[in-house]
Design an enzyme around this catalytic site. Structure first.
Site, PDB file in Angstrom:
ATOM      1  N   ASN A 218       0.795  -1.231   0.000  1.00  0.00           N
ATOM      2  CA  ASN A 218       0.000   0.000   0.000  1.00  0.00           C
ATOM      3  C   ASN A 218       0.829   1.284   0.000  1.00  0.00           C
ATOM      4  OD1 ASN A 218      -2.762  -1.098   0.169  1.00  0.00           O
ATOM      5  ND2 ASN A 218      -2.083  -1.913   2.132  1.00  0.00           N
TER       6      ASN A 218
ATOM      7  N   LYS B 283       1.230   3.744  -3.073  1.00  0.00           N
ATOM      8  CA  LYS B 283       0.018   4.132  -3.808  1.00  0.00           C
ATOM      9  C   LYS B 283      -0.219   5.631  -3.669  1.00  0.00           C
ATOM     10  CE  LYS B 283      -2.196  -0.379  -3.263  1.00  0.00           C
ATOM     11  NZ  LYS B 283      -3.133  -1.186  -2.451  1.00  0.00           N
TER      12      LYS B 283
ATOM     13  N   HIS C 122       4.164   0.171  -7.228  1.00  0.00           N
ATOM     14  CA  HIS C 122       2.739  -0.150  -7.323  1.00  0.00           C
ATOM     15  C   HIS C 122       1.964   0.868  -6.515  1.00  0.00           C
ATOM     16  CE1 HIS C 122      -0.924  -2.650  -7.359  1.00  0.00           C
ATOM     17  NE2 HIS C 122      -1.017  -2.423  -6.064  1.00  0.00           N
TER      18      HIS C 122
ATOM     19  N   ASN D 159      -3.639   0.943 -12.993  1.00  0.00           N
ATOM     20  CA  ASN D 159      -4.163  -0.287 -12.413  1.00  0.00           C
ATOM     21  C   ASN D 159      -5.676  -0.329 -12.645  1.00  0.00           C
ATOM     22  OD1 ASN D 159      -3.616  -2.634 -10.833  1.00  0.00           O
ATOM     23  ND2 ASN D 159      -4.475  -1.644  -9.025  1.00  0.00           N
ATOM     24  N   GLU D 160      -6.139  -1.405 -13.274  1.00  0.00           N
ATOM     25  CA  GLU D 160      -7.588  -1.684 -13.369  1.00  0.00           C
ATOM     26  C   GLU D 160      -8.359  -0.606 -14.124  1.00  0.00           C
ATOM     27  OE1 GLU D 160      -8.801  -2.598  -9.341  1.00  0.00           O
ATOM     28  OE2 GLU D 160      -7.176  -4.040  -9.085  1.00  0.00           O
TER      29      GLU D 160
ATOM     30  N   GLU E 157       0.313 -10.408  -8.429  1.00  0.00           N
ATOM     31  CA  GLU E 157      -0.351 -10.418  -7.111  1.00  0.00           C
ATOM     32  C   GLU E 157      -0.922 -11.809  -6.821  1.00  0.00           C
ATOM     33  OE1 GLU E 157      -3.274  -7.251  -6.788  1.00  0.00           O
ATOM     34  OE2 GLU E 157      -1.990  -5.827  -7.846  1.00  0.00           O
TER      35      GLU E 157
ATOM     36  N   TRP F  72       1.058 -12.251  -3.224  1.00  0.00           N
ATOM     37  CA  TRP F  72       0.415 -11.115  -2.537  1.00  0.00           C
ATOM     38  C   TRP F  72       0.231 -11.430  -1.054  1.00  0.00           C
ATOM     39  CZ3 TRP F  72       0.899  -6.682  -4.686  1.00  0.00           C
ATOM     40  CH2 TRP F  72       0.186  -5.568  -4.216  1.00  0.00           C
TER      41      TRP F  72
HETATM   42  O1  G3I Z   1      -3.627   1.587   7.678  1.00  0.00           O
HETATM   43  C1  G3I Z   1      -5.003   1.738   8.011  1.00  0.00           C
HETATM   44  C2  G3I Z   1      -5.194   1.635   9.493  1.00  0.00           C
HETATM   45  O2  G3I Z   1      -4.536   2.720  10.096  1.00  0.00           O
HETATM   46  C3  G3I Z   1      -6.694   1.645   9.804  1.00  0.00           C
HETATM   47  O3  G3I Z   1      -6.879   1.446  11.159  1.00  0.00           O
HETATM   48  C4  G3I Z   1      -7.408   0.547   9.035  1.00  0.00           C
HETATM   49  C5  G3I Z   1      -8.912   0.572   9.253  1.00  0.00           C
HETATM   50  O4  G3I Z   1      -9.592  -0.036   8.181  1.00  0.00           O
HETATM   51  O5  G3I Z   1      -7.162   0.729   7.669  1.00  0.00           O
HETATM   52  C6  G3I Z   1      -5.794   0.632   7.355  1.00  0.00           C
HETATM   53  O6  G3I Z   1      -5.624   0.787   5.971  1.00  0.00           O
HETATM   54  C7  G3I Z   1      -6.029  -0.326   5.182  1.00  0.00           C
HETATM   55  C8  G3I Z   1      -4.823  -0.809   4.415  1.00  0.00           C
HETATM   56  O7  G3I Z   1      -5.208  -1.807   3.519  1.00  0.00           O
HETATM   57  C9  G3I Z   1      -3.732  -1.367   5.335  1.00  0.00           C
HETATM   58  O8  G3I Z   1      -4.201  -2.480   6.013  1.00  0.00           O
HETATM   59  C10 G3I Z   1      -7.100   0.161   4.233  1.00  0.00           C
HETATM   60  O9  G3I Z   1      -8.273   0.461   4.967  1.00  0.00           O
HETATM   61  C11 G3I Z   1      -7.400  -0.921   3.234  1.00  0.00           C
HETATM   62  O10 G3I Z   1      -8.263  -0.388   2.232  1.00  0.00           O
HETATM   63  C12 G3I Z   1      -6.120  -1.365   2.553  1.00  0.00           C
HETATM   64  O11 G3I Z   1      -6.453  -2.436   1.677  1.00  0.00           O
HETATM   65  C13 G3I Z   1      -5.523  -2.668   0.650  1.00  0.00           C
HETATM   66  C14 G3I Z   1      -6.243  -2.567  -0.687  1.00  0.00           C
HETATM   67  O12 G3I Z   1      -5.358  -2.955  -1.734  1.00  0.00           O
HETATM   68  C15 G3I Z   1      -6.697  -1.150  -0.949  1.00  0.00           C
HETATM   69  O13 G3I Z   1      -5.607  -0.279  -1.072  1.00  0.00           O
HETATM   70  C16 G3I Z   1      -4.948  -4.056   0.841  1.00  0.00           C
HETATM   71  O14 G3I Z   1      -4.123  -4.051   2.017  1.00  0.00           O
HETATM   72  C17 G3I Z   1      -4.114  -4.465  -0.364  1.00  0.00           C
HETATM   73  O15 G3I Z   1      -3.735  -5.814  -0.249  1.00  0.00           O
HETATM   74  C18 G3I Z   1      -4.944  -4.286  -1.611  1.00  0.00           C
HETATM   75  O16 G3I Z   1      -4.140  -4.625  -2.712  1.00  0.00           O
HETATM   76  C19 G3I Z   1      -4.792  -4.566  -3.995  1.00  0.00           C
HETATM   77  C20 G3I Z   1      -3.772  -4.090  -4.996  1.00  0.00           C
HETATM   78  O17 G3I Z   1      -3.213  -2.868  -4.588  1.00  0.00           O
HETATM   79  C21 G3I Z   1      -4.396  -3.962  -6.384  1.00  0.00           C
HETATM   80  N1  G3I Z   1      -5.020  -5.209  -6.797  1.00  0.00           N
HETATM   81  C22 G3I Z   1      -5.984  -5.736  -5.852  1.00  0.00           C
HETATM   82  C23 G3I Z   1      -5.346  -5.909  -4.462  1.00  0.00           C
HETATM   83  C24 G3I Z   1      -6.332  -6.509  -3.490  1.00  0.00           C
HETATM   84  O18 G3I Z   1      -7.399  -5.643  -3.265  1.00  0.00           O
END
Ligand code: G3I
Length: 397
Positions: A109, A112, A145, A201-202, A306, A354
């Protein structure tokens, strides 16, 4: 016979007891199984120092080969700056495995737009810089990424009240500043650490262009502009288009291939295609090799970017079963095998997982899926064995 059953039961109870010593919050992978590998050991388990306890939880095995050593192309996994900085037991183990089994890293993340584009003409590259510094220190390549993704837009940009031209100028400035910044990092031989970027992306939703803030404010050609901006900022970095269901969804794949062919015809710079490869244990079937062949036929670099394999897509199991673990092992083997054998070596950019432990996965959902290569104690699951076999070009079919 009865005695044998009692002994097996006692072993399972001892193993279950050992697992509970972990610092993990989530439930353990799998349940009791007769399918215990008699040759395994629990030496890899950092939370278990009792050498007399024979092997091991269900669906794990004692790996003898590291992924990066069996592949002839880079093997990647995801990181975060905070995990790399952490010295907790779990994160120390994570880094040991990262450095042993992998030679390429992607920020899950931290790199991004929502994380780095903090305000108009204002950027915070500190997390990415920490990841790059770790990569340099430990001999990893970094895959960037992702520059533009509809799911990672900072709030201020979502609410941007300037004109469309001003909006586009902000996005152009971000892409150029980001690519130029990370182009500066070099290893001791002067080679770039950040080898590549997922530029867009996407872009597609099925076979149609996805409506997003970027199509609305810049236009449906924002993706072409993004690749040109990135190339202007760095003439050498590899530029990727990244998307999911390229394997498994034929109309979407065809739309992407036609986009790429248009890029090539119109001299819009693009070097590679990232096939995300979020798979299910039973999907896709024959379209997996078909899709890898079709993407390979573009002549561009191919990145499995991924990879993970869901085992509970239908939400019909409450623990990892023997049948699902075996199906997952098979699917990982297929992914590794078809990538290794279909994509010509010059186009093999690499294969990126991933996540590490099941509980770290974006699909874990409180313990209702087990999509990765390591259980919650970092033991190698048999899915790892499947991927090793595939990378060793052992035909799974
Ligand atoms: O860091 C905050 C934290 O402070 C907070 O308490 C918590 C509450 O929800 O959120 C945390 O952030 C989250 C972050 O992951 C870290 O865990 C975000 O809400 C959450 O939306 C984020 O999800 C990521 C997602 O992309 C959206 O960016 C996933 O980790 C990540 O694995 C996922 O990866 C994507 C690729 O980039 C693109 N392809 C699809 C793939 C899976 O969705």
């Amino acid at each position: 016979m009865k005695t044998v059953k009692i002994v097996i039961l006692m072993i399972l109870l001892v193993v279950a007891g050992c697992s509970s010593g972990s610092d993990d919050t989530g439930p353990q992978v799998g349940g009791p199984s007769d399918d215990i590998d008699p040759g395994g050991s629990d030496d890899d388990n950092p939370d278990n120092d009792d050498d007399d306890v024979p092997v091991v939880g269900p669906f794990v095995y004692d790996a003898t080969e590291d992924l990066k050593n069996v592949a002839s192309f880079p093997i990647g996994n995801i990181v975060s700056a905070s995990k790399l900085a952490s010295t907790s037991t779990a994160n120390t183990t994570f880094k040991q495995i990262l450095n042993t089994e992998y030679n390429s890293i992607t920020a899950e993340n931290d790199m991004k737009m929502a994380n780095m584009f903090t305000g108009p003409d204002t950027y915070d590259f500190s997390d990415g810089d920490a990841i790059v510094a770790y990569a340099k220190e430990n001999g990893h390549r970094v895959h960037g990424h992702a520059l533009i993704w509809h799911q990672s837009i900072p709030n201020w940009l979502n609410n941007f009240t300037g004109t469309d031209e001003e909006f586009e100028a902000q996005v152009e400035g971000y892409v150029k500043a980001t690519v130029a910044h990370f182009a500066e990092a070099e290893d001791d031989d002067g080679n770039p650490i950040v080898a590549s970027w997922d530029v867009v992306n996407e872009y597609f939703d099925g076979s149609s262009v996805r409506s997003s803030l970027f199509t609305q404010r810049i236009g449906n050609d924002f993706h072409e502009k993004a690749f040109q901006w990135a190339r202007e900022a760095d003439p050498d970095v590899k530029l990727f288009y990244n998307d999911y269901n390229i394997a498994g969804q034929v109309d979407k794949r065809n739309a992407i291939i036609s986009m790429v062919n248009n890029f090539i015809t119109n001299s819009i710079p693009i070097d590679g295609i990232g096939m995300q490869m979020h798979l299910n244990h039973d999907w896709p079937s024959s379209d997996l090799p078909t899709s890898i062949q079709a993407i390979s036929d573009t002549g561009l670099l191919v990145h499995i970017s991924e990879l993970d394999v869901k085992v509970n897509y239908g939400d019909d199991i409450t623990e990892l079963t023997e049948e699902r673990a075996a199906a997952q092992e098979f699917q990982y083997q297929r992914a590794g095998y078809y990538y290794s054998t279909i994509v010509p070596p010059a186009q093999q950019f690499g294969l990126t997982l991933w996540g590490f432990r099941d509980q770290d996965s974006w699909l874990y959902d409180g313990g209702s899926d087990w999509p990765l290569l390591y259980d919650n104690d970092f033991n190698t699951k048999i899915s790892h064995r499947g991927l090793v076999a595939g990378l060793n070009e052992e035909n799974p079919e």
